[in-house]
Write a protein that holds these residues in place. Structure first.
Motif, PDB file in Angstrom:
ATOM      1  N   MET A 129       0.828  -1.210   0.000  1.00 55.74           N
ATOM      2  CA  MET A 129       0.000   0.000   0.000  1.00 55.74           C
ATOM      3  C   MET A 129       0.860   1.256   0.000  1.00 55.74           C
ATOM      4  O   MET A 129       0.375   2.359  -0.272  1.00 55.74           O
ATOM      5  N   GLY A 130       2.152   1.106   0.334  1.00 59.00           N
ATOM      6  CA  GLY A 130       3.053   2.250   0.372  1.00 59.00           C
ATOM      7  C   GLY A 130       3.107   2.952   1.710  1.00 59.00           C
ATOM      8  O   GLY A 130       3.706   4.031   1.835  1.00 59.00           O
ATOM      9  N   SER A 131       2.512   2.351   2.756  1.00 56.71           N
ATOM     10  CA  SER A 131       2.516   3.001   4.070  1.00 56.71           C
ATOM     11  C   SER A 131       3.706   2.588   4.938  1.00 56.71           C
ATOM     12  O   SER A 131       4.048   3.295   5.888  1.00 56.71           O
ATOM     13  N   ILE A 132       4.334   1.454   4.662  1.00 57.22           N
ATOM     14  CA  ILE A 132       5.631   1.104   5.259  1.00 57.22           C
ATOM     15  C   ILE A 132       6.674   1.324   4.178  1.00 57.22           C
ATOM     16  O   ILE A 132       6.628   0.698   3.119  1.00 57.22           O
ATOM     17  N   THR A 133       7.607   2.214   4.436  1.00 60.01           N
ATOM     18  CA  THR A 133       8.519   2.659   3.377  1.00 60.01           C
ATOM     19  C   THR A 133       9.989   2.364   3.647  1.00 60.01           C
ATOM     20  O   THR A 133      10.828   2.582   2.775  1.00 60.01           O
ATOM     21  N   ARG A 134      10.330   1.908   4.867  1.00 59.60           N
ATOM     22  CA  ARG A 134      11.721   1.579   5.185  1.00 59.60           C
ATOM     23  C   ARG A 134      11.793   0.186   5.805  1.00 59.60           C
ATOM     24  O   ARG A 134      10.882  -0.241   6.521  1.00 59.60           O
ATOM     25  N   TRP A 135      12.910  -0.477   5.536  1.00 60.65           N
ATOM     26  CA  TRP A 135      13.048  -1.861   5.990  1.00 60.65           C
ATOM     27  C   TRP A 135      13.200  -1.987   7.505  1.00 60.65           C
ATOM     28  O   TRP A 135      12.902  -3.030   8.072  1.00 60.65           O
ATOM     29  N   ASN A 136      13.660  -0.937   8.168  1.00 61.39           N
ATOM     30  CA  ASN A 136      13.785  -1.022   9.630  1.00 61.39           C
ATOM     31  C   ASN A 136      12.535  -0.528  10.344  1.00 61.39           C
ATOM     32  O   ASN A 136      12.573  -0.199  11.537  1.00 61.39           O
ATOM     33  N   ASP A 137      11.420  -0.470   9.639  1.00 62.28           N
ATOM     34  CA  ASP A 137      10.147  -0.078  10.253  1.00 62.28           C
ATOM     35  C   ASP A 137       9.868  -0.987  11.455  1.00 62.28           C
ATOM     36  O   ASP A 137      10.106  -2.196  11.398  1.00 62.28           O
ATOM     37  N   PRO A 138       9.376  -0.428  12.555  1.00 59.02           N
ATOM     38  CA  PRO A 138       9.130  -1.237  13.756  1.00 59.02           C
ATOM     39  C   PRO A 138       8.244  -2.464  13.518  1.00 59.02           C
ATOM     40  O   PRO A 138       8.420  -3.502  14.168  1.00 59.02           O
ATOM     41  N   ALA A 139       7.304  -2.367  12.600  1.00 59.17           N
ATOM     42  CA  ALA A 139       6.398  -3.497  12.346  1.00 59.17           C
ATOM     43  C   ALA A 139       7.153  -4.687  11.748  1.00 59.17           C
ATOM     44  O   ALA A 139       6.864  -5.843  12.074  1.00 59.17           O
ATOM     45  N   ILE A 140       8.136  -4.407  10.867  1.00 58.57           N
ATOM     46  CA  ILE A 140       8.949  -5.490  10.290  1.00 58.57           C
ATOM     47  C   ILE A 140       9.927  -5.999  11.339  1.00 58.57           C
ATOM     48  O   ILE A 140      10.135  -7.213  11.479  1.00 58.57           O
ATOM     49  N   ALA A 141      10.516  -5.066  12.096  1.00 56.44           N
ATOM     50  CA  ALA A 141      11.495  -5.441  13.120  1.00 56.44           C
ATOM     51  C   ALA A 141      10.875  -6.331  14.195  1.00 56.44           C
ATOM     52  O   ALA A 141      11.507  -7.272  14.685  1.00 56.44           O
ATOM     53  N   GLU A 142       9.626  -6.076  14.539  1.00 54.04           N
ATOM     54  CA  GLU A 142       8.955  -6.872  15.569  1.00 54.04           C
ATOM     55  C   GLU A 142       8.808  -8.337  15.138  1.00 54.04           C
ATOM     56  O   GLU A 142       8.885  -9.242  15.968  1.00 54.04           O
ATOM     57  N   LEU A 143       8.611  -8.552  13.853  1.00 51.56           N
ATOM     58  CA  LEU A 143       8.470  -9.927  13.346  1.00 51.56           C
ATOM     59  C   LEU A 143       9.820 -10.625  13.204  1.00 51.56           C
ATOM     60  O   LEU A 143       9.872 -11.863  13.133  1.00 51.56           O
ATOM     61  N   ASN A 144      10.899  -9.833  13.164  1.00 46.19           N
ATOM     62  CA  ASN A 144      12.235 -10.377  12.916  1.00 46.19           C
ATOM     63  C   ASN A 144      13.236  -9.847  13.939  1.00 46.19           C
ATOM     64  O   ASN A 144      14.192  -9.141  13.587  1.00 46.19           O
ATOM     65  N   PRO A 145      13.061 -10.183  15.223  1.00 48.41           N
ATOM     66  CA  PRO A 145      13.910  -9.604  16.277  1.00 48.41           C
ATOM     67  C   PRO A 145      15.377  -9.989  16.166  1.00 48.41           C
ATOM     68  O   PRO A 145      16.238  -9.267  16.704  1.00 48.41           O
ATOM     69  N   ASP A 146      15.695 -11.076  15.505  1.00 52.03           N
ATOM     70  CA  ASP A 146      17.082 -11.535  15.393  1.00 52.03           C
ATOM     71  C   ASP A 146      17.779 -11.031  14.130  1.00 52.03           C
ATOM     72  O   ASP A 146      18.919 -11.405  13.853  1.00 52.03           O
ATOM     73  N   VAL A 147      17.084 -10.191  13.340  1.00 54.09           N
ATOM     74  CA  VAL A 147      17.646  -9.694  12.083  1.00 54.09           C
ATOM     75  C   VAL A 147      17.946  -8.203  12.215  1.00 54.09           C
ATOM     76  O   VAL A 147      17.093  -7.431  12.672  1.00 54.09           O
ATOM     77  N   LYS A 148      19.163  -7.808  11.824  1.00 53.22           N
ATOM     78  CA  LYS A 148      19.521  -6.383  11.842  1.00 53.22           C
ATOM     79  C   LYS A 148      19.068  -5.772  10.527  1.00 53.22           C
ATOM     80  O   LYS A 148      19.701  -5.921   9.488  1.00 53.22           O
ATOM     81  N   LEU A 149      17.949  -5.069  10.579  1.00 56.93           N
ATOM     82  CA  LEU A 149      17.352  -4.512   9.369  1.00 56.93           C
ATOM     83  C   LEU A 149      17.923  -3.124   9.066  1.00 56.93           C
ATOM     84  O   LEU A 149      18.042  -2.285   9.961  1.00 56.93           O
TER      85      LEU A 149
END
Length: 338
Positions: A129-149
């Protein structure tokens, strides 16, 4: 005796002419790029076996449907179901013949981050939808706590042509997001809220390869062929699933229990612990009536694809059709007039 000597060469010439005519037969098809890797193999193998040539233009499911409606091809290829309105435009009748099943996978280009990034339906919808625009967005980070985004900008890559792959992908997004369903919707082509377009699965795969931070969707074989990173998607049961032949087969189990007689069915967001949620059938769109030569050749090809041809499916990362479904498809093929 003399009569026999004369008739034998004549019969031999007639037999050779008939064989030559069969070998010279050419059929033309167009449509989906999703199954093109396996169709290319099938058409080559069938030509080597029979001499019958099958030309197929991988122009996208939308293009395939349009050419079937126009009657400019002998068959179409589509990962999207034709609408009743479009089917009514075909005076010879139209059948949806399933050939294999496949996974539409989410691919991304992030340096140092290989396959396995976790995405759920909310995050995936927000990205496209274009509302998450960066890879380190908290919503992505929450799903991937072991990945340095990284703080890299996200570039959405989508299809620019009418596409069954798009149809499967947006069908899934519409099932999991009321926002997507109301604002974008479904179909072989939609008005994308964000991103850049590429033609065919190959075009989207190429864009993701070229653009750091890009994300897109393609059929599984294209992702593996191009060594692209593939996301794990959270399914209806709450499990993050890797796309594969096995997880695609798992997605189809529910649909197979309630398969409609015309085989026009969606298996996105399917129930099941191991079901990959963005899976779909791909169909040959064939007419209900043909002339004798092409009708026989096409029916024979489809029977071959449903039996001998299915062995090629797993090696090319498609899920073969279950035996119980194949028997139903054979019965439907038998209704074609020629």
């Amino acid at each position: 005796m003399k009569f026999k000597k004369q008739i034998i060469p004549i019969l031999a010439a007639m037999m050779l002419a008939a064989a030559g005519a069969a070998q010279a037969l050419t059929m033309n098809g167009a449509g989906a790029t999703f199954p093109n890797p396996i169709y290319s193999k099938w058409f080559y193998e069938y030509n080597q076996k029979t001499g019958i040539k099958i030309n197929y233009q991988a122009i996208g499911s939308g293009g395939g449907q349009r050419q079937v409606i126009a009657g400019t091809v002998d068959f179409g290829g589509s990962d999207a179901i034709m609408t009743p309105e479009d089917m009514a435009k075909v005076s010879r009748g139209i059948l949806h013949i399933p050939t294999v099943m496949g996974a539409v996978v989410v691919i991304y280009n992030l340096k140092g981050i290989k396959s396995g990034l976790k995405l759920d339906s909310n995050v995936l919808t927000s990205i496209f939808m274009g509302s998450i625009t960066r890879w380190n967005d908290p919503a992505i980070a929450e799903l991937n706590p072991d990945v340095k985004l990284p703080a890299t900008n996200i570039t959405v890559a989508h299809r620019s042509d009418g596409s069954g792959t798009t149809s499967i992908f947006v069908d899934y997004l519409s099932k999991v997001s009321t926002v997507w369903a109301s604002q974008v919707g479904t179909g072989t082509a939609v008005k994308w809220p964000a991103g850049v377009g590429g033609k065919g699965n190959e075009g989207v795969a190429g864009l993701v390869q070229q653009i750091p931070g890009a994300i897109g969707y393609v059929e599984l074989a294209y992702a593996l062929k191009n060594n692209l990173s593939i996301a794990r998607i959270k399914n209806k049961a709450g499990n993050y699933i890797e796309p594969s032949v096995e997880s695609t087969t798992a997605a189809a189990r529910g649909a197979l229990r309630n398969m409609p007689s015309d085989f026009r069915v969606s298996i996105t967001n399917a129930p099941g612990e191991e079901a990959y949620p963005i899976s779909g059938f791909t169909w040959l769109l064939v007419y209900g009536k043909y002339d004798a030569a092409k009708g026989k050749a096409l029916v024979d090809f489809m029977k071959w694809a449903l039996t001998t041809g299915q062995k090629d499916a797993p090696t090319l990362h498609y899920a073969p059709l279950p035996a119980s479904l194949i028997e139903k498809i054979k019965a439907k093929i038998a209704t074609i007039q020629y």
